[in-house]
Motif scaffolding. Structure first.
Motif, PDB file in Angstrom:
ATOM      1  N   GLY A  43       0.416  -1.152   0.241  1.00 28.52           N
ATOM      2  CA  GLY A  43      -0.143   0.008   0.028  1.00 28.52           C
ATOM      3  C   GLY A  43       0.690   1.325   0.113  1.00 28.52           C
ATOM      4  O   GLY A  43       0.793   1.990  -1.168  1.00 28.52           O
ATOM      5  N   VAL A  44       1.582   1.283   0.927  1.00 29.25           N
ATOM      6  CA  VAL A  44       2.608   2.846   1.224  1.00 29.25           C
ATOM      7  C   VAL A  44       3.710   2.082  -0.553  1.00 29.25           C
ATOM      8  O   VAL A  44       4.123   3.482  -0.737  1.00 29.25           O
ATOM      9  CB  VAL A  44       3.196   2.245   2.166  1.00 29.25           C
ATOM     10  CG1 VAL A  44       4.943   3.337   1.922  1.00 29.25           C
ATOM     11  CG2 VAL A  44       3.129   2.597   3.265  1.00 29.25           C
ATOM     12  N   SER A  45       3.932   1.000  -0.713  1.00 24.70           N
ATOM     13  CA  SER A  45       4.672   1.444  -2.004  1.00 24.70           C
ATOM     14  C   SER A  45       3.846   2.558  -3.528  1.00 24.70           C
ATOM     15  O   SER A  45       4.716   2.688  -4.271  1.00 24.70           O
ATOM     16  CB  SER A  45       5.295  -0.110  -2.730  1.00 24.70           C
ATOM     17  OG  SER A  45       6.145  -0.435  -1.411  1.00 24.70           O
ATOM     18  N   LEU A  46       2.557   1.508  -3.209  1.00 24.36           N
ATOM     19  CA  LEU A  46       1.900   2.103  -4.573  1.00 24.36           C
ATOM     20  C   LEU A  46       1.567   3.225  -4.174  1.00 24.36           C
ATOM     21  O   LEU A  46       1.473   4.373  -5.414  1.00 24.36           O
ATOM     22  CB  LEU A  46       0.475   1.243  -4.300  1.00 24.36           C
ATOM     23  CG  LEU A  46      -0.846   1.363  -5.041  1.00 24.36           C
ATOM     24  CD1 LEU A  46       0.010   1.187  -7.194  1.00 24.36           C
ATOM     25  CD2 LEU A  46      -1.775   0.634  -5.488  1.00 24.36           C
ATOM     26  N   CYS A  47       1.121   3.690  -3.106  1.00 21.05           N
ATOM     27  CA  CYS A  47       0.971   5.490  -2.727  1.00 21.05           C
ATOM     28  C   CYS A  47       2.901   6.447  -3.130  1.00 21.05           C
ATOM     29  O   CYS A  47       1.796   7.014  -3.747  1.00 21.05           O
ATOM     30  CB  CYS A  47       1.039   5.384  -1.854  1.00 21.05           C
ATOM     31  SG  CYS A  47      -0.718   4.917  -0.996  1.00 21.05           S
ATOM     32  N   LEU A  48       3.653   5.938  -3.036  1.00 27.97           N
ATOM     33  CA  LEU A  48       4.979   6.710  -3.110  1.00 27.97           C
ATOM     34  C   LEU A  48       5.191   6.546  -4.356  1.00 27.97           C
ATOM     35  O   LEU A  48       5.374   7.029  -5.592  1.00 27.97           O
ATOM     36  CB  LEU A  48       5.991   6.072  -3.054  1.00 27.97           C
ATOM     37  CG  LEU A  48       5.842   5.759  -0.991  1.00 27.97           C
ATOM     38  CD1 LEU A  48       7.746   5.436  -0.474  1.00 27.97           C
ATOM     39  CD2 LEU A  48       6.390   7.129  -0.947  1.00 27.97           C
ATOM     40  N   GLY A  49       4.889   5.493  -5.582  1.00 26.43           N
ATOM     41  CA  GLY A  49       4.984   5.313  -7.073  1.00 26.43           C
ATOM     42  C   GLY A  49       4.158   5.911  -7.709  1.00 26.43           C
ATOM     43  O   GLY A  49       4.045   6.494  -8.744  1.00 26.43           O
ATOM     44  N   LEU A  50       2.706   6.275  -6.946  1.00 28.94           N
ATOM     45  CA  LEU A  50       1.653   7.116  -7.704  1.00 28.94           C
ATOM     46  C   LEU A  50       1.527   8.790  -7.933  1.00 28.94           C
ATOM     47  O   LEU A  50       1.151   9.579  -8.377  1.00 28.94           O
ATOM     48  CB  LEU A  50       0.186   7.310  -7.031  1.00 28.94           C
ATOM     49  CG  LEU A  50      -0.192   5.235  -7.760  1.00 28.94           C
ATOM     50  CD1 LEU A  50      -1.258   5.394  -6.918  1.00 28.94           C
ATOM     51  CD2 LEU A  50      -0.603   5.457  -9.472  1.00 28.94           C
ATOM     52  N   LEU A  51       2.896   9.438  -7.021  1.00 28.11           N
ATOM     53  CA  LEU A  51       2.645  10.488  -6.654  1.00 28.11           C
ATOM     54  C   LEU A  51       3.731  10.931  -7.367  1.00 28.11           C
ATOM     55  O   LEU A  51       3.324  12.372  -7.963  1.00 28.11           O
ATOM     56  CB  LEU A  51       3.900  10.669  -4.959  1.00 28.11           C
ATOM     57  CG  LEU A  51       3.438  10.278  -4.084  1.00 28.11           C
ATOM     58  CD1 LEU A  51       4.338  10.656  -2.722  1.00 28.11           C
ATOM     59  CD2 LEU A  51       2.099  11.024  -3.613  1.00 28.11           C
ATOM     60  N   PRO A  52       4.711  11.202  -8.313  1.00 32.73           N
ATOM     61  CA  PRO A  52       5.046  12.237  -9.225  1.00 32.73           C
ATOM     62  C   PRO A  52       3.343  11.611 -10.961  1.00 32.73           C
ATOM     63  O   PRO A  52       3.633  12.569 -11.373  1.00 32.73           O
ATOM     64  CB  PRO A  52       6.283  11.132  -9.861  1.00 32.73           C
ATOM     65  CG  PRO A  52       6.510  10.182  -8.724  1.00 32.73           C
ATOM     66  CD  PRO A  52       5.207   9.646  -8.174  1.00 32.73           C
ATOM     67  N   VAL A  53       3.321  10.258 -11.002  1.00 33.22           N
ATOM     68  CA  VAL A  53       2.283  10.241 -11.478  1.00 33.22           C
ATOM     69  C   VAL A  53       0.982  10.968 -11.806  1.00 33.22           C
ATOM     70  O   VAL A  53       0.045  12.007 -12.674  1.00 33.22           O
ATOM     71  CB  VAL A  53       1.537   9.153 -11.730  1.00 33.22           C
ATOM     72  CG1 VAL A  53       0.239   9.007 -13.004  1.00 33.22           C
ATOM     73  CG2 VAL A  53       2.563   7.784 -12.108  1.00 33.22           C
ATOM     74  N   LEU A  54       0.809  11.720 -10.194  1.00 32.86           N
ATOM     75  CA  LEU A  54      -0.513  12.597  -9.521  1.00 32.86           C
ATOM     76  C   LEU A  54      -0.254  13.725  -9.558  1.00 32.86           C
ATOM     77  O   LEU A  54      -0.667  15.211  -9.405  1.00 32.86           O
ATOM     78  CB  LEU A  54      -1.209  11.542  -8.409  1.00 32.86           C
ATOM     79  CG  LEU A  54      -2.002  10.687  -8.798  1.00 32.86           C
ATOM     80  CD1 LEU A  54      -1.846   9.873  -7.552  1.00 32.86           C
ATOM     81  CD2 LEU A  54      -2.889  10.106  -8.897  1.00 32.86           C
TER      82      LEU A  54
END
Length: 336
Positions: free
Chosen positions: A168-179
């Protein structure tokens, strides 16, 4: 983009689709290619550092794909220990695939959108890999600290909780640049890794240091527990045998290898993320990032291929049978 790189009064350009493109844009130091970045004039239009990253990703993907397949298709490998090892192998597999895709997209289908998605994918994968290492460390600690209650339903619950938190944390950190947390609109905010901002890589680096400190603390406690157990056994037998000394020394050496490998792989890149500036030659980014990828290459050797059950499954896979003298007992988590 009709810029040229001057070196010894000789213009060095690359012609792509009828347009003359610069190989290195020294007039714009803030513009870095995804995951870094051309640093010197070359005789061919592909950066050799990117080739090495792609080769590293290929080896990582192949190694960890075997581990994932073995754990998935072997019914006996369903214990919490192997679930966490499978999570680590899955994260490293995705990281290896991400390095390959980054190379393909950078030179074949280059675009800002694809760059964001690829970098976000790599951030999520490597974060999941490091977090899975932390989860395995926690599991090892509890397997020794609560040895009598380790094989219980409660253990399975906290393993599932660690897995959900890790991904969950990894997915959130990975989405930050995209968002939107990127430097595409304001190049002055760029870090050593385009298109991540300086604050983004600082967050990632600080998170790594926190995880590393927690792992250091837990492995120090594990070492104390192992030594204490060895001493108690020696007292019960009224002497400390050579085998006990060798086993204790081997256990401590294994812990040192695990921490040494992890630290030497990731510390240079994490430190450079904090001190590096976007204007610095990107060869520094490559020189610190490449060793970090080697950690995902070494992980399956340390955490999977040394295990007796996985070795037996490998033998069955490639030889169609197994030797009778291969150990059939499952190792404890502290032995993985």
């Amino acid at each position: 983009m009709n810029k040229t790189f001057q070196c010894n009064d000789t213009a060095m350009t690359v012609v792509v689709a009828g347009e003359t493109l610069p190989w290195m844009e020294t007039d714009f130091p803030e513009r870095n290619v995804s995951l870094g970045l051309s640093t010197a004039p070359l005789d061919f239009p592909i950066n050799p550092w990117d080739i090495m990253l792609c080769m590293s990703g290929t080896v990582i993907a192949c190694e960890n794909a075997i581990v994932v397949a073995i754990i998935f298709y072997t019914p006996t490998l369903r214990t919490p220990m192997f679930v966490l090892v499978g999570s680590l192998a899955t994260a490293d597999l995705l990281a290896g695939m991400g390095l390959i895709l980054n190379f393909v997209f950078q030179y074949v289908l280059s675009s800002e959108t694809i760059s964001l998605i690829t970098v976000g994918f790599l951030v999520a994968s490597f974060t999941a890999s490091i977090s899975s290492l932390l989860a395995i460390t926690v599991d090892r600690y509890f397997s020794l600290y609560n040895a009598l209650t380790y094989f219980s339903e409660k253990t399975l619950h906290y393993v599932h909780l660690m897995l959900v938190s890790t991904w969950g944390v990894s997915l959130c950190l990975g989405l930050l640049p995209v968002l939107g947390w990127n430097c595409l609109d304001d190049p002055s905010l760029c870090s050593i890794v385009h298109p991540l901002t300086r604050s983004n890589v600082t967050l990632l680096a600080v998170s790594f240091f926190i995880i590393f400190i927690i792992m250091l603390t837990l492995y120090f406690k594990i070492c104390k527990i192992v030594c204490r157990h060895a001493h108690q056994i020696a007292l019960q037998q009224h002497f400390f045998t050579t085998s006990h000394y060798v086993a204790t020394k081997k256990g401590v050496a294994t812990l040192a290898i695990i921490l040494g490998t992890f630290g030497s792989s990731w510390l240079p890149f994490a430190i450079y993320c904090l001190v590096g500036e976007r204007e610095y030659p990107s060869v520094y980014t490559y020189a610190t990032l490449l060793p970090a990828t080697y950690n995902s290459m070494i992980n399956p050797i340390i955490y999977a291929y040394r295990n007796a059950e996985i070795q037996r499954s490998l033998y069955v896979l490639f030889c169609g049978g197994f030797q009778s003298n291969v150990a059939t007992h499952s190792r404890s988590p502290s032995e993985v």
